[in-house]
Design a protein around this motif. Structure first.
Motif, PDB file in Angstrom:
ATOM      1  N   LEU A 161       0.834  -1.203   0.000  1.00  0.00           N
ATOM      2  CA  LEU A 161       0.000   0.000   0.000  1.00  0.00           C
ATOM      3  C   LEU A 161       0.867   1.250   0.000  1.00  0.00           C
ATOM      4  O   LEU A 161       0.601   2.216  -0.735  1.00  0.00           O
ATOM      5  CB  LEU A 161      -0.924   0.002   1.208  1.00  0.00           C
ATOM      6  CG  LEU A 161      -2.160  -0.914   1.185  1.00  0.00           C
ATOM      7  CD1 LEU A 161      -1.802  -2.377   0.988  1.00  0.00           C
ATOM      8  CD2 LEU A 161      -2.971  -0.749   2.464  1.00  0.00           C
ATOM      9  N   GLU A 162       1.911   1.229   0.808  1.00  0.00           N
ATOM     10  CA  GLU A 162       2.822   2.368   0.877  1.00  0.00           C
ATOM     11  C   GLU A 162       3.584   2.544  -0.426  1.00  0.00           C
ATOM     12  O   GLU A 162       3.882   3.673  -0.834  1.00  0.00           O
ATOM     13  CB  GLU A 162       3.796   2.175   2.040  1.00  0.00           C
ATOM     14  CG  GLU A 162       3.116   2.194   3.404  1.00  0.00           C
ATOM     15  CD  GLU A 162       4.019   1.733   4.531  1.00  0.00           C
ATOM     16  OE1 GLU A 162       3.782   2.136   5.687  1.00  0.00           O
ATOM     17  OE2 GLU A 162       4.960   0.958   4.259  1.00  0.00           O
TER      18      GLU A 162
ATOM     19  N   TYR B 102     -15.307  -5.101   8.179  1.00  0.00           N
ATOM     20  CA  TYR B 102     -14.061  -5.854   8.047  1.00  0.00           C
ATOM     21  C   TYR B 102     -13.498  -5.718   6.631  1.00  0.00           C
ATOM     22  O   TYR B 102     -14.165  -5.227   5.722  1.00  0.00           O
ATOM     23  CB  TYR B 102     -14.295  -7.319   8.395  1.00  0.00           C
ATOM     24  CG  TYR B 102     -14.589  -7.548   9.859  1.00  0.00           C
ATOM     25  CD1 TYR B 102     -13.614  -7.311  10.825  1.00  0.00           C
ATOM     26  CD2 TYR B 102     -15.840  -7.987  10.284  1.00  0.00           C
ATOM     27  CE1 TYR B 102     -13.877  -7.510  12.177  1.00  0.00           C
ATOM     28  CE2 TYR B 102     -16.117  -8.191  11.626  1.00  0.00           C
ATOM     29  CZ  TYR B 102     -15.129  -7.951  12.565  1.00  0.00           C
ATOM     30  OH  TYR B 102     -15.393  -8.147  13.898  1.00  0.00           O
ATOM     31  N   GLY B 103     -12.264  -6.191   6.457  1.00  0.00           N
ATOM     32  CA  GLY B 103     -11.553  -5.941   5.214  1.00  0.00           C
ATOM     33  C   GLY B 103     -11.642  -7.014   4.154  1.00  0.00           C
ATOM     34  O   GLY B 103     -11.686  -6.706   2.960  1.00  0.00           O
ATOM     35  N   PHE B 104     -11.658  -8.287   4.554  1.00  0.00           N
ATOM     36  CA  PHE B 104     -11.608  -9.362   3.562  1.00  0.00           C
ATOM     37  C   PHE B 104     -12.986  -9.999   3.405  1.00  0.00           C
ATOM     38  O   PHE B 104     -13.615 -10.385   4.383  1.00  0.00           O
ATOM     39  CB  PHE B 104     -10.617 -10.444   3.999  1.00  0.00           C
ATOM     40  CG  PHE B 104     -10.464 -11.555   2.987  1.00  0.00           C
ATOM     41  CD1 PHE B 104      -9.487 -11.477   2.013  1.00  0.00           C
ATOM     42  CD2 PHE B 104     -11.296 -12.661   3.007  1.00  0.00           C
ATOM     43  CE1 PHE B 104      -9.344 -12.495   1.074  1.00  0.00           C
ATOM     44  CE2 PHE B 104     -11.167 -13.678   2.071  1.00  0.00           C
ATOM     45  CZ  PHE B 104     -10.177 -13.586   1.104  1.00  0.00           C
TER      46      PHE B 104
ATOM     47  N   GLY C 193      -5.630   3.022   1.388  1.00  0.00           N
ATOM     48  CA  GLY C 193      -5.266   2.442   2.675  1.00  0.00           C
ATOM     49  C   GLY C 193      -6.402   1.723   3.358  1.00  0.00           C
ATOM     50  O   GLY C 193      -6.379   1.497   4.571  1.00  0.00           O
ATOM     51  N   LEU C 194      -7.409   1.322   2.577  1.00  0.00           N
ATOM     52  CA  LEU C 194      -8.593   0.676   3.139  1.00  0.00           C
ATOM     53  C   LEU C 194      -8.570  -0.840   2.993  1.00  0.00           C
ATOM     54  O   LEU C 194      -9.378  -1.531   3.640  1.00  0.00           O
ATOM     55  CB  LEU C 194      -9.857   1.234   2.475  1.00  0.00           C
ATOM     56  CG  LEU C 194     -10.130   2.714   2.731  1.00  0.00           C
ATOM     57  CD1 LEU C 194     -11.285   3.206   1.857  1.00  0.00           C
ATOM     58  CD2 LEU C 194     -10.434   2.968   4.198  1.00  0.00           C
ATOM     59  N   HIS C 195      -7.694  -1.357   2.155  1.00  0.00           N
ATOM     60  CA  HIS C 195      -7.634  -2.805   1.936  1.00  0.00           C
ATOM     61  C   HIS C 195      -6.199  -3.254   1.698  1.00  0.00           C
ATOM     62  O   HIS C 195      -5.400  -2.551   1.067  1.00  0.00           O
ATOM     63  CB  HIS C 195      -8.483  -3.211   0.728  1.00  0.00           C
ATOM     64  CG  HIS C 195      -9.949  -3.276   0.998  1.00  0.00           C
ATOM     65  ND1 HIS C 195     -10.522  -4.218   1.822  1.00  0.00           N
ATOM     66  CD2 HIS C 195     -10.964  -2.507   0.558  1.00  0.00           C
ATOM     67  CE1 HIS C 195     -11.829  -4.024   1.868  1.00  0.00           C
ATOM     68  NE2 HIS C 195     -12.121  -2.991   1.113  1.00  0.00           N
TER      69      HIS C 195
ATOM     70  N   ASP D  57      -6.910  -8.633   0.467  1.00  0.00           N
ATOM     71  CA  ASP D  57      -8.342  -8.295   0.438  1.00  0.00           C
ATOM     72  C   ASP D  57      -8.838  -8.110  -0.989  1.00  0.00           C
ATOM     73  O   ASP D  57      -9.922  -8.591  -1.352  1.00  0.00           O
ATOM     74  CB  ASP D  57      -8.591  -6.998   1.216  1.00  0.00           C
ATOM     75  CG  ASP D  57      -8.262  -7.111   2.691  1.00  0.00           C
ATOM     76  OD1 ASP D  57      -8.234  -8.234   3.210  1.00  0.00           O
ATOM     77  OD2 ASP D  57      -8.028  -6.051   3.313  1.00  0.00           O
ATOM     78  N   VAL D  58      -8.059  -7.373  -1.791  1.00  0.00           N
ATOM     79  CA  VAL D  58      -8.523  -7.073  -3.149  1.00  0.00           C
ATOM     80  C   VAL D  58      -8.413  -8.303  -4.044  1.00  0.00           C
ATOM     81  O   VAL D  58      -9.233  -8.492  -4.944  1.00  0.00           O
ATOM     82  CB  VAL D  58      -7.770  -5.863  -3.753  1.00  0.00           C
ATOM     83  CG1 VAL D  58      -7.989  -4.623  -2.908  1.00  0.00           C
ATOM     84  CG2 VAL D  58      -6.291  -6.135  -3.926  1.00  0.00           C
ATOM     85  N   ILE D  59      -7.403  -9.152  -3.798  1.00  0.00           N
ATOM     86  CA  ILE D  59      -7.321 -10.406  -4.559  1.00  0.00           C
ATOM     87  C   ILE D  59      -8.526 -11.285  -4.245  1.00  0.00           C
ATOM     88  O   ILE D  59      -9.149 -11.866  -5.140  1.00  0.00           O
ATOM     89  CB  ILE D  59      -6.002 -11.147  -4.258  1.00  0.00           C
ATOM     90  CG1 ILE D  59      -4.813 -10.372  -4.826  1.00  0.00           C
ATOM     91  CG2 ILE D  59      -6.039 -12.569  -4.831  1.00  0.00           C
ATOM     92  CD1 ILE D  59      -3.465 -10.973  -4.473  1.00  0.00           C
TER      93      ILE D  59
END
Length: 323
Positions: free
Chosen positions: A18-19, A104-106, A149-151, A155-157
């Protein structure tokens, strides 16, 4: 530490990827795009999008998209509530962009829904610019969610793969049996008593989701169950609308003029304002955080979009605006 732990902790569920996306000279481009894509994943935007496609562009495509959206919502909320995977912490990006999430994120709901909805448009609207825009939306949404910075990358995969599962699962289903997309029942069709049985079955399968929400559960878990309840209520409302349309043999063509488009959209917007916004505000005051109220609110607005909107348009000036 073996390679699986390295992959998990250093890449899939780490802040490092993410960074790495925050490159200074790309900030003027990525900041507004990320904010835009955040709101392009909101329930209100998707409601408007499927309504436009359903009433103005292609009825059958609208049904495909709506069912995909609702099934994705149920699956995504269930996964989040059961897996309780946290979102990234310690990053300044959400606050800088003014974007916050409490569930939650995932898996990533934005990514999953983008794959389902924009993927459906990509497959069925074979127009060059549409495929370009939808293809970009599918590919950029994971980047936008990580940039915000939210996932995490994982999570996105996960959202992308679940989106593909829903998208191609529905495609396979409709290839095997496309009767739900037809404007009327083939042959004699079900009797009134049998049709009522279908409607009751649809409610019986979706209404128990209101039991999932519990004041004793963590807030993030309840947020995820709220998503499931809203999607289940929407599925019941839209499903009932489609069954009633099929019983009446209601069908219509694509819009052919600006006035026709504006009237169709105006009727939809009126219903969304009344049933989604106004009644939603009223219920939030009278029955705050009530799962039954949430189920009914989303069910009514989707019933309006699916059945009452065409019903009203067929009666405005003798159906001039919905031929």
């Amino acid at each position: 530490m073996n390679w699986e732990q390295v992959l998990w902790k250093e890449y899939l569920f780490s802040n490092s990827p993410l960074e790495a996306l925050h490159i200074s000279f790309l900030k003027p481009l990525l900041d507004p795009l990320t904010i835009t894509f955040h709101y392009l994943g909101s329930s209100l935007f998707f409601m408007a999008l499927v309504s436009i496609v359903y009433l103005c562009i292609d009825r059958k495509l609208g049904i495909r998209m709506t069912l995909g959206l609702l099934l994705a919502g149920i699956l995504n909320g269930t996964c989040k509530a059961l897996l309780t995977s946290p979102r990234p912490i310690g990053l300044p990006y959400p606050a800088e962009l003014g974007l916050m999430e409490s569930s939650y994120g995932f898996p990533s709901g934005h990514v999953q829904t983008a794959v389902v909805l924009y993927g459906t448009l990509f497959l069925h609207l074979r127009i060059g610019w549409v495929r370009g825009v939808t293809g970009f939306a599918i590919l950029f949404m994971p980047i936008a969610r990580m940039y915000a910075g939210l996932h995490f990358l994982g999570d996105v995969i996960g959202g992308f793969l679940l989106g593909l599962f829903v998208l191609f699962g529905l495609e396979f289903w409709f290839q095997r049996d496309s009767s739900l997309l037809e404007a009327s029942y083939q042959g004699e069709g079900p009797s009134s008593s049998r049709l009522k049985s279908y409607l009751l079955l649809l409610i019986a399968l979706t209404f128990p989701t209101v039991l999932l929400q519990d004041v004793n559960l963590p807030e993030s878990t309840n947020k995820s169950w709220e998503q499931v309840i809203a999607a289940a209520g929407s599925l019941a409302g839209f499903g009932i609308a489609i069954l009633q349309n099929k019983k009446s043999g209601v069908d219509w063509k694509n819009v052919t003029g600006v006035l026709e488009f504006l009237v169709r959209i105006g009727v939809v917007i009126l219903g969304i304002i009344v049933f989604y916004v106004a009644i939603g505000k009223l219920l939030s005051v009278l029955l705050p955080e009530n799962p039954v109220a949430r189920y009914l609110r989303y069910g009514i607005v989707c019933y309006y979009i699916g059945y009452l909107s065409p019903f009203l348009l067929k009666r405005i000036r003798g159906g001039t605006y919905l031929i």
